[in-house]
Design a protein around this motif. Sequence first.
Motif, short mmCIF file in Angstrom:
data_model
loop_
_atom_site.label_atom_id
_atom_site.label_comp_id
_atom_site.label_asym_id
_atom_site.label_seq_id
_atom_site.Cartn_x
_atom_site.Cartn_y
_atom_site.Cartn_z
N TYR A 194 13.66 -2.04 -0.47
CA TYR A 194 13.34 -3.39 0.02
C TYR A 194 13.70 -4.41 -1.05
O TYR A 194 13.75 -4.09 -2.23
N ARG A 195 13.88 -5.66 -0.63
CA ARG A 195 14.46 -6.67 -1.49
C ARG A 195 13.54 -7.13 -2.61
O ARG A 195 14.00 -7.56 -3.66
N LEU A 196 12.22 -7.08 -2.40
CA LEU A 196 11.30 -7.64 -3.40
C LEU A 196 10.83 -6.64 -4.44
O LEU A 196 10.03 -6.97 -5.29
N GLY A 197 11.29 -5.41 -4.38
CA GLY A 197 10.85 -4.46 -5.40
C GLY A 197 10.92 -3.03 -4.93
O GLY A 197 11.45 -2.71 -3.87
N ALA A 198 10.37 -2.15 -5.77
CA ALA A 198 10.43 -0.72 -5.51
C ALA A 198 9.50 -0.33 -4.36
O ALA A 198 8.63 -1.08 -3.95
N HIS A 199 9.72 0.90 -3.87
CA HIS A 199 8.97 1.37 -2.70
C HIS A 199 8.79 2.88 -2.79
O HIS A 199 9.62 3.60 -3.35
N TYR A 200 7.67 3.36 -2.25
CA TYR A 200 7.40 4.80 -2.18
C TYR A 200 7.39 5.26 -0.72
O TYR A 200 6.85 4.57 0.15
N ASN A 201 7.96 6.43 -0.48
CA ASN A 201 7.85 7.10 0.80
C ASN A 201 7.21 8.46 0.59
O ASN A 201 7.14 8.96 -0.55
N SER A 202 6.77 9.07 1.67
CA SER A 202 6.25 10.42 1.60
C SER A 202 7.34 11.40 2.03
O SER A 202 8.48 10.99 2.29
N THR A 203 7.01 12.68 2.12
CA THR A 203 7.99 13.70 2.52
C THR A 203 7.36 14.69 3.48
O THR A 203 6.14 14.80 3.58
N LEU A 204 8.23 15.40 4.18
CA LEU A 204 7.80 16.48 5.08
C LEU A 204 8.75 17.65 4.95
O LEU A 204 9.95 17.46 4.68
N VAL A 205 8.22 18.85 5.14
CA VAL A 205 9.09 20.01 5.26
C VAL A 205 9.92 19.81 6.52
O VAL A 205 9.39 19.45 7.57
N ILE A 206 11.20 20.00 6.44
CA ILE A 206 12.10 19.69 7.54
C ILE A 206 11.68 20.39 8.83
O ILE A 206 11.63 19.78 9.89
N ALA A 207 11.32 21.67 8.75
CA ALA A 207 10.96 22.43 9.94
C ALA A 207 9.66 21.95 10.57
O ALA A 207 9.43 22.12 11.76
N ASP A 208 8.81 21.30 9.76
CA ASP A 208 7.49 20.88 10.26
C ASP A 208 7.45 19.44 10.72
O ASP A 208 6.44 18.99 11.26
N GLU A 209 8.54 18.70 10.55
CA GLU A 209 8.50 17.26 10.77
C GLU A 209 8.07 16.89 12.18
O GLU A 209 7.29 15.96 12.39
N GLU A 210 8.56 17.61 13.18
CA GLU A 210 8.28 17.23 14.56
C GLU A 210 6.82 17.51 14.96
O GLU A 210 6.35 17.01 15.97
N ASP A 222 0.81 -1.22 0.00
CA ASP A 222 0.00 0.00 0.00
C ASP A 222 0.85 1.27 0.00
O ASP A 222 0.32 2.36 0.20
N CYS A 223 2.16 1.13 -0.17
CA CYS A 223 3.05 2.27 0.05
C CYS A 223 2.70 3.49 -0.80
O CYS A 223 2.75 4.62 -0.32
N LEU A 224 2.35 3.29 -2.09
CA LEU A 224 2.00 4.42 -2.93
C LEU A 224 0.79 5.15 -2.37
O LEU A 224 0.78 6.38 -2.24
N TYR A 225 -0.25 4.40 -2.04
CA TYR A 225 -1.49 4.99 -1.56
C TYR A 225 -1.32 5.63 -0.18
O TYR A 225 -1.91 6.67 0.12
N LYS A 226 -0.51 5.02 0.66
CA LYS A 226 -0.24 5.60 1.97
C LYS A 226 0.55 6.90 1.84
O LYS A 226 0.31 7.86 2.59
#
Length: 287
Positions: A267-283, A150-154
């Motif tokens: 990851y070993r079985l294929g590609a993966h998507y992550n999201s992003t955050l503005v560095i100052a807003d991460e916390e 579900d990584c893309l959708y998440k």
Amino acid sequence: MADYIEENNEVEMLENKHKKEKKELQAHIQALKKVAKNDKTKKKELTAEIVRLELELEDRQKKEIEEVSKELSIENGFEQTDENEEIKVKLSKAQKRRVKKEQQEREREQEIKLQEKENINGPRNLENQAICNRLKEMNLKVYPISSDGDCLYKAVSHQLLVKRKQSLSVEELRKQTSNYIRENKEDFMPFLSHPETCDMLTDGEFEEYCEKIVNSKVWGGQIEIRALSNNLKCPISIIQATGPSSIEQGEEFEGPSLVITYHRHMYRLGAHYNSTLVIADEEHIEN
């Protein structure tokens, strides 16, 4: 005598449990091999993943054997006082084989740890470093997404919440994506092909493709990103380590772009998507 029989029964039950777990793992491995059948890259990654799965199972079973052996030693009045001290319990031939196998496993684990140190400059770390450097230029940082299909959708769901204060679940996004592709069949059919024959999908296969988006954790790719962007009417930027620094989808739409990252070696079985955050807003953003 009764105690000895009971001890043997306990060991036998554990051995039967382990045999069943190994059979289940082999069935799972065969299923993974079918998925990666015609993809040379995934085949290589699959080999490493199989080793990981086998090691995890062997390590857990080893700990269970050690725990049972320890319990039996205490019940028979022989408490183990040193890690290398032999447990004074009558061992069956199967148990002796397991003790020998445990020693081999420890040696193998040590080799793996050494290999991991050598992999510091491997493709995964190098890719992560390149992506993080590109994000830093945009004042962004990777927001990790779990790897479960579900990584893309998440990642898109997280971006919608961060950028547009819009809350859409993975299930809702999958349903909308499937419906959009189905409703715009003529636009998507030319880009869809059978994974084994490479022929264009039949009408039945197209319907099956759309159904899997909704009813399974099938991984999402460029087709699904295009459908998401068009359906949500918002631009999506995909940051990657190799090739163009970013791939843009839906540039014709207004509003802030949803920025996600694409990892080929995460990851070993294929590609993966992550999201992003503005560095100052991460916390300030809850996981």
